[in-house]
Structure formats: structure tokens, C-alpha cells
Write a protein that holds these residues in place. Structure first.
Motif, PDB file in Angstrom:
ATOM      1  N   LEU A  95       3.118  -4.889  42.022  1.00 19.56           N
ATOM      2  CA  LEU A  95       3.394  -5.960  42.978  1.00 19.56           C
ATOM      3  C   LEU A  95       2.264  -6.082  43.995  1.00 19.56           C
ATOM      4  N   GLN A  96       1.731  -4.963  44.421  1.00 15.03           N
ATOM      5  CA  GLN A  96       0.619  -4.987  45.374  1.00 15.03           C
ATOM      6  C   GLN A  96      -0.613  -5.643  44.761  1.00 15.03           C
ATOM      7  N   LEU A  97      -0.881  -5.340  43.506  1.00 12.17           N
ATOM      8  CA  LEU A  97      -2.007  -5.999  42.828  1.00 12.17           C
ATOM      9  C   LEU A  97      -1.781  -7.502  42.748  1.00 12.17           C
ATOM     10  N   ALA A  98      -0.548  -7.892  42.461  1.00 14.57           N
ATOM     11  CA  ALA A  98      -0.229  -9.317  42.347  1.00 14.57           C
ATOM     12  C   ALA A  98      -0.355 -10.035  43.686  1.00 14.57           C
ATOM     13  N   ARG A  99       0.000  -9.369  44.767  1.00 17.50           N
ATOM     14  CA  ARG A  99      -0.040  -9.989  46.097  1.00 17.50           C
ATOM     15  C   ARG A  99      -1.386  -9.797  46.783  1.00 17.50           C
ATOM     16  N   GLY A 100      -2.127  -8.767  46.388  1.00 12.63           N
ATOM     17  CA  GLY A 100      -3.432  -8.508  46.989  1.00 12.63           C
ATOM     18  C   GLY A 100      -3.368  -7.870  48.361  1.00 12.63           C
ATOM     19  N   ASN A 101      -2.171  -7.516  48.806  1.00 15.59           N
ATOM     20  CA  ASN A 101      -1.986  -6.963  50.140  1.00 15.59           C
ATOM     21  C   ASN A 101      -0.754  -6.072  50.125  1.00 15.59           C
ATOM     22  N   ARG A 102      -0.895  -4.843  50.560  1.00 15.16           N
ATOM     23  CA  ARG A 102       0.222  -3.896  50.521  1.00 15.16           C
ATOM     24  C   ARG A 102       1.394  -4.361  51.386  1.00 15.16           C
ATOM     25  N   HIS A 103       1.114  -4.822  52.587  1.00 16.66           N
ATOM     26  CA  HIS A 103       2.210  -5.208  53.466  1.00 16.66           C
ATOM     27  C   HIS A 103       2.975  -6.402  52.909  1.00 16.66           C
ATOM     28  N   ASP A 104       2.273  -7.382  52.353  1.00 15.10           N
ATOM     29  CA  ASP A 104       2.961  -8.508  51.719  1.00 15.10           C
ATOM     30  C   ASP A 104       3.810  -8.033  50.547  1.00 15.10           C
ATOM     31  N   ALA A 105       3.268  -7.106  49.773  1.00 13.76           N
ATOM     32  CA  ALA A 105       4.030  -6.550  48.653  1.00 13.76           C
ATOM     33  C   ALA A 105       5.280  -5.827  49.148  1.00 13.76           C
ATOM     34  N   LEU A 106       5.148  -5.080  50.233  1.00 13.80           N
ATOM     35  CA  LEU A 106       6.303  -4.358  50.774  1.00 13.80           C
ATOM     36  C   LEU A 106       7.380  -5.317  51.276  1.00 13.80           C
ATOM     37  N   HIS A 107       6.982  -6.473  51.769  1.00 15.65           N
ATOM     38  CA  HIS A 107       7.981  -7.457  52.177  1.00 15.65           C
ATOM     39  C   HIS A 107       8.721  -8.018  50.961  1.00 15.65           C
ATOM     40  N   GLU A 108       8.047  -8.108  49.836  1.00 14.84           N
ATOM     41  CA  GLU A 108       8.725  -8.495  48.589  1.00 14.84           C
ATOM     42  C   GLU A 108       9.727  -7.407  48.189  1.00 14.84           C
ATOM     43  N   VAL A 109       9.324  -6.153  48.323  1.00 19.54           N
ATOM     44  CA  VAL A 109      10.227  -5.030  48.023  1.00 19.54           C
ATOM     45  C   VAL A 109      11.432  -5.091  48.952  1.00 19.54           C
ATOM     46  N   LEU A 110      11.175  -5.386  50.198  1.00 17.96           N
ATOM     47  CA  LEU A 110      12.243  -5.485  51.188  1.00 17.96           C
ATOM     48  C   LEU A 110      13.273  -6.538  50.772  1.00 17.96           C
ATOM     49  N   GLU A 111      12.797  -7.659  50.263  1.00 13.15           N
ATOM     50  CA  GLU A 111      13.709  -8.711  49.790  1.00 13.15           C
ATOM     51  C   GLU A 111      14.569  -8.201  48.633  1.00 13.15           C
ATOM     52  N   CYS A 112      13.937  -7.489  47.696  1.00 11.03           N
ATOM     53  CA  CYS A 112      14.690  -6.951  46.550  1.00 11.03           C
ATOM     54  C   CYS A 112      15.687  -5.885  46.992  1.00 11.03           C
ATOM     55  N   LEU A 113      15.284  -5.047  47.939  1.00  4.07           N
ATOM     56  CA  LEU A 113      16.196  -4.025  48.443  1.00  4.07           C
ATOM     57  C   LEU A 113      17.384  -4.683  49.135  1.00  4.07           C
ATOM     58  N   GLY A 114      17.116  -5.699  49.947  1.00  2.18           N
ATOM     59  CA  GLY A 114      18.211  -6.412  50.607  1.00  2.18           C
ATOM     60  C   GLY A 114      19.177  -7.024  49.608  1.00  2.18           C
ATOM     61  N   GLU A 115      18.632  -7.632  48.565  1.00  2.50           N
ATOM     62  CA  GLU A 115      19.471  -8.221  47.508  1.00  2.50           C
ATOM     63  C   GLU A 115      20.300  -7.144  46.811  1.00  2.50           C
ATOM     64  N   THR A 116      19.673  -6.017  46.527  1.00  4.67           N
ATOM     65  CA  THR A 116      20.363  -4.910  45.847  1.00  4.67           C
ATOM     66  C   THR A 116      21.493  -4.360  46.709  1.00  4.67           C
ATOM     67  N   LEU A 117      21.245  -4.196  47.994  1.00  3.95           N
ATOM     68  CA  LEU A 117      22.280  -3.680  48.897  1.00  3.95           C
ATOM     69  C   LEU A 117      23.407  -4.692  49.074  1.00  3.95           C
ATOM     70  N   PHE A 118      23.057  -5.971  49.168  1.00  5.53           N
ATOM     71  CA  PHE A 118      24.073  -7.013  49.276  1.00  5.53           C
ATOM     72  C   PHE A 118      24.984  -7.009  48.059  1.00  5.53           C
TER      73      PHE A 118
END
Length: 141
Positions: A95-118
Motif C-alpha cells: 500500500l505504501q508503494l502504491a501511495r508513495g507516502n507512508r503516512h497516506d498509506a497508514l490513513h488507508e490502513v486506518l480506514e480499513c481498521l475502522g471498517e473492520t471494527l465497525f
């Protein structure tokens, strides 16, 4: 299992940030939190506000709860440190390679984690690690 109250979580972030600014020693977990806080300068004034523990952050008002956001980042950092669920490190690296930025990638992870917890709460079930990883893979394209 550790189940902190809302105020305990908020106090943890506020105190870690205070200790960082005062150049006081930090625990390993506080170091992780401070690294995340440093990535979010927009939340630093909130952490310096003595009334922040009691403040409400309503999505209805278009507000992001900085404590929830930082907590999810911290959860992801812990997941990556132990590769749990297995494969999350590789998925995040892709995901980081796809986004080119670690922090942007982590925000994508955050979205998936939120969805998973919901979904776990909605289904009254434990979080689905396979669905979480699949969400990350979809976002990586």
C-alpha cells in the motif's frame, strides 16, 4: 485485557505530548504515541488544551476526534510491530508503494481498521483479520 476509559486514553496522549515538550523520559508506548502526534501538527493544540479531556468531537459537526484518530494510528503501529494479523506488514508495504507516502498509506490502513471494527461491532463478532487484509489489498490496487 486492558480496557482504558475514554479519559485514560485522552490523558495518555496529552501526557505523552507534555513529556515530549518538557524533554522528560518517555516509555516505549509514549515514544510511539509522540511519533504519531508529530505527524499530526493539527492535533497538537488540542493536546495542549487543558479542557481537551472533556471536549466532545461530533462527526455531525464535521469534527474528527483527534484522540480516536491517534488511537487507531497507535493500534496500527502495534499491529505492524508484531505482524498481526499475519501479513499486515507486507500489505502495508504494498500500500505504501502504491501511495508513495507512508503516512497516506497508514490513513488507508486506518480506514480499513475502522471498517473492520465497525463490522465486528455490528455483527457482535471478533474482528475479521482476513477481511481487514483484503481491504488493504483492494486499496493498494
Amino acid at each position: 485485557m486492558f480496557n482504558p476509559t475514554r479519559d485514560q486514553v485522552r490523558n495518555f496522549f496529552i501526557e505523552a505530548w507534555r513529556k515530549q515538550r518538557a524533554a522528560e523520559p518517555l516509555s516505549a508506548m509514549e515514544n510511539m504515541a509522540v511519533d504519531i502526534i508529530a505527524l499530526h501538527p493539527e492535533y497538537q493544540p488540542v493536546l495542549e488544551d487543558p479542557d481537551a479531556i472533556a471536549r466532545e468531537f461530533s462527526p455531525d459537526d464535521g469534527q474528527i476526534n483527534p484522540f480516536l484518530h491517534l488511537s487507531l494510528h497507535l493500534a496500527i503501529a502495534e499491529q505492524l510491530s508484531i505482524d498481526q494479523p499475519p501479513g499486515i506488514r507486507a500489505a502495508v508495504a504494498t500500500l505504501q508503494l502504491a501511495r508513495g507516502n507512508r503516512h497516506d498509506a497508514l490513513h488507508e490502513v486506518l480506514e480499513c481498521l475502522g471498517e473492520t471494527l465497525f463490522n465486528a461491532q455490528r455483527n457482535n463478532a471478533p474482528p475479521d483479520g482476513a477481511a481487514y487484509l483484503e481491504c488493504l489489498r483492494r486499496r493498494a490496487g
